[in-house]
Motif scaffolding. Structure first.
Motif, PDB file in Angstrom:
ATOM      1  N   SER A  11       0.812  -1.220   0.000  1.00 22.87           N
ATOM      2  CA  SER A  11       0.000   0.000   0.000  1.00 22.87           C
ATOM      3  C   SER A  11       0.845   1.270   0.000  1.00 22.87           C
ATOM      4  CB  SER A  11      -0.953   0.019   1.193  1.00 22.87           C
ATOM      5  OG  SER A  11      -0.228   0.191   2.393  1.00 22.87           O
ATOM      6  N   HIS A  12       1.994   1.217   0.666  1.00 21.48           N
ATOM      7  CA  HIS A  12       2.838   2.414   0.754  1.00 21.48           C
ATOM      8  C   HIS A  12       4.275   1.989   1.065  1.00 21.48           C
ATOM      9  CE1 HIS A  12       4.054   6.479   1.338  1.00 21.48           C
ATOM     10  NE2 HIS A  12       2.822   6.948   1.450  1.00 21.48           N
ATOM     11  N   GLN A  57       1.341  -1.146   6.769  1.00 16.91           N
ATOM     12  CA  GLN A  57       0.383  -1.271   5.674  1.00 16.91           C
ATOM     13  C   GLN A  57      -0.758  -0.295   5.931  1.00 16.91           C
ATOM     14  OE1 GLN A  57       0.344  -2.455   2.742  1.00 16.91           O
ATOM     15  NE2 GLN A  57      -1.116  -4.096   2.387  1.00 16.91           N
ATOM     16  N   SER A  58      -0.991   0.599   5.008  1.00 15.53           N
ATOM     17  CA  SER A  58      -2.048   1.579   5.178  1.00 15.53           C
ATOM     18  C   SER A  58      -3.388   1.021   4.715  1.00 15.53           C
ATOM     19  CB  SER A  58      -1.718   2.839   4.380  1.00 15.53           C
ATOM     20  OG  SER A  58      -2.664   3.837   4.649  1.00 15.53           O
ATOM     21  N   GLY A  59      -4.453   1.558   5.290  1.00 13.65           N
ATOM     22  CA  GLY A  59      -5.796   1.142   4.921  1.00 13.65           C
ATOM     23  C   GLY A  59      -6.437   2.117   3.964  1.00 13.65           C
ATOM     24  N   CYS A  60      -5.686   2.578   2.981  1.00 13.04           N
ATOM     25  CA  CYS A  60      -6.255   3.481   1.985  1.00 13.04           C
ATOM     26  C   CYS A  60      -5.991   2.900   0.602  1.00 13.04           C
ATOM     27  CB  CYS A  60      -5.659   4.882   2.126  1.00 13.04           C
ATOM     28  SG  CYS A  60      -3.879   4.931   1.964  1.00 13.04           S
ATOM     29  N   GLY A  61      -6.491   3.552  -0.411  1.00 10.64           N
ATOM     30  CA  GLY A  61      -6.324   3.021  -1.761  1.00 10.64           C
ATOM     31  C   GLY A  61      -7.235   1.822  -1.969  1.00 10.64           C
ATOM     32  N   GLU A  62      -6.666   0.727  -2.393  1.00  9.58           N
ATOM     33  CA  GLU A  62      -7.405  -0.524  -2.580  1.00  9.58           C
ATOM     34  C   GLU A  62      -7.606  -1.162  -1.209  1.00  9.58           C
ATOM     35  OE1 GLU A  62      -8.634  -1.712  -5.456  1.00  9.58           O
ATOM     36  OE2 GLU A  62      -7.908   0.065  -6.498  1.00  9.58           O
ATOM     37  N   PHE A  92      -6.623   3.538   9.479  1.00 13.76           N
ATOM     38  CA  PHE A  92      -7.309   2.294   9.853  1.00 13.76           C
ATOM     39  C   PHE A  92      -8.494   2.037   8.923  1.00 13.76           C
ATOM     40  CE2 PHE A  92      -9.851  -0.587  12.421  1.00 13.76           C
ATOM     41  CZ  PHE A  92      -8.881  -1.403  12.981  1.00 13.76           C
ATOM     42  N   PRO A  93      -8.520   0.865   8.265  1.00 13.71           N
ATOM     43  CA  PRO A  93      -9.615   0.593   7.331  1.00 13.71           C
ATOM     44  C   PRO A  93     -10.962   0.445   8.024  1.00 13.71           C
ATOM     45  CG  PRO A  93      -8.141  -1.298   7.522  1.00 13.71           C
ATOM     46  CD  PRO A  93      -7.554  -0.200   8.339  1.00 13.71           C
ATOM     47  N   TYR A  94     -11.981   0.976   7.420  1.00 14.19           N
ATOM     48  CA  TYR A  94     -13.363   0.922   7.900  1.00 14.19           C
ATOM     49  C   TYR A  94     -13.567   1.686   9.215  1.00 14.19           C
ATOM     50  CZ  TYR A  94     -14.153  -2.455   4.215  1.00 14.19           C
ATOM     51  OH  TYR A  94     -14.257  -3.057   2.991  1.00 14.19           O
ATOM     52  N   ASP A 128      -5.021   7.340  12.399  1.00 18.71           N
ATOM     53  CA  ASP A 128      -6.220   7.976  11.866  1.00 18.71           C
ATOM     54  C   ASP A 128      -7.445   7.150  12.234  1.00 18.71           C
ATOM     55  OD1 ASP A 128      -8.005   9.533  10.504  1.00 18.71           O
ATOM     56  OD2 ASP A 128      -7.504   8.747   8.531  1.00 18.71           O
ATOM     57  N   LEU A 129      -8.009   7.438  13.399  1.00 17.56           N
ATOM     58  CA  LEU A 129      -9.262   6.797  13.791  1.00 17.56           C
ATOM     59  C   LEU A 129     -10.365   7.829  13.646  1.00 17.56           C
ATOM     60  CD1 LEU A 129      -8.349   4.761  16.981  1.00 17.56           C
ATOM     61  CD2 LEU A 129      -8.804   3.908  14.694  1.00 17.56           C
ATOM     62  N   HIS A 130     -11.470   7.415  13.103  1.00 14.51           N
ATOM     63  CA  HIS A 130     -12.596   8.323  12.925  1.00 14.51           C
ATOM     64  C   HIS A 130     -13.116   8.810  14.272  1.00 14.51           C
ATOM     65  CE1 HIS A 130     -16.920   9.216  11.908  1.00 14.51           C
ATOM     66  NE2 HIS A 130     -16.267  10.015  11.105  1.00 14.51           N
ATOM     67  N   ALA A 131     -13.156   7.908  15.251  1.00 15.87           N
ATOM     68  CA  ALA A 131     -13.600   8.255  16.607  1.00 15.87           C
ATOM     69  C   ALA A 131     -12.851   7.373  17.591  1.00 15.87           C
ATOM     70  CB  ALA A 131     -15.104   8.058  16.748  1.00 15.87           C
TER      71      ALA A 131
END
Length: 156
Positions: A11-12, A57-62, A92-94, A128-131
């Motif tokens: 991913s990066h 491993q980032s949770g962005c892109g694919e 963080f994905p999702y 990067d957590l949404h909350a």
């Protein structure tokens, strides 16, 4: 830091290399490929027995492909007898799906955290957590960083 190994997912790879360079460590060897049916295959190219492994491993892109690759990498290190596996996931994905806002709606962020735990992750470092409520819902050690500093402390 003789017992630390750092691997990077696809991913990066530049981020993984920068972290390794900053720590004065060599980035671990890993080969990732896709089968014709789009299944992900990951091969860790060196011994991790008894090592403290960090996988960047980032949770962005694919997102789905990157998440599956991360889960496979974690599991590959765990079954190869790594002492501890830490997933470094800047995004963080999702993470936006962190609460049940409708009936029959999943809490996907918790599902992802549980999948990371089941695959063998001992610790998650994310930025990067949404909350912050997701931290209370996971069953493993989660460090939320507001800066780029990495935490090498052990969770009890």
């Amino acid at each position: 830091m003789p017992n630390i190994k750092i691997f990077s997912g696809t991913s990066h790879p530049d981020l993984g290399q920068k972290i390794s360079d900053r720590l004065g460590l060599e980035l671990g060897k890993v080969v990732t490929k896709k089968f014709s049916n789009q299944e992900t295959c990951v091969e860790i190219g060196e011994s991790v027995r008894g090592e403290d492994v960090y996988i960047v491993q980032s949770g962005c892109g694919e997102i789905n492909d990157n998440l599956m690759e991360l889960l496979i990498m974690i599991n590959a290190c765990k079954i190869a007898s790594a002492s501890r596996v830490t997933a470094v996931i800047p995004c963080f994905p999702y993470a936006r799906q962190d609460k049940k806002d409708k009936s029959r709606a999943p809490i996907s962020a918790k599902l992802v955290a549980n999948m990371l735990s089941v695959s063998g992750a001992d610790h998650i470092i994310t930025m990067d957590l949404h909350a912050s409520q997701i931290q209370a819902s996971v069953n493993l050690c989660l460090s939320r960083k507001r800066t780029g500093a990495m935490d090498y402390g052990h969770c009890s």
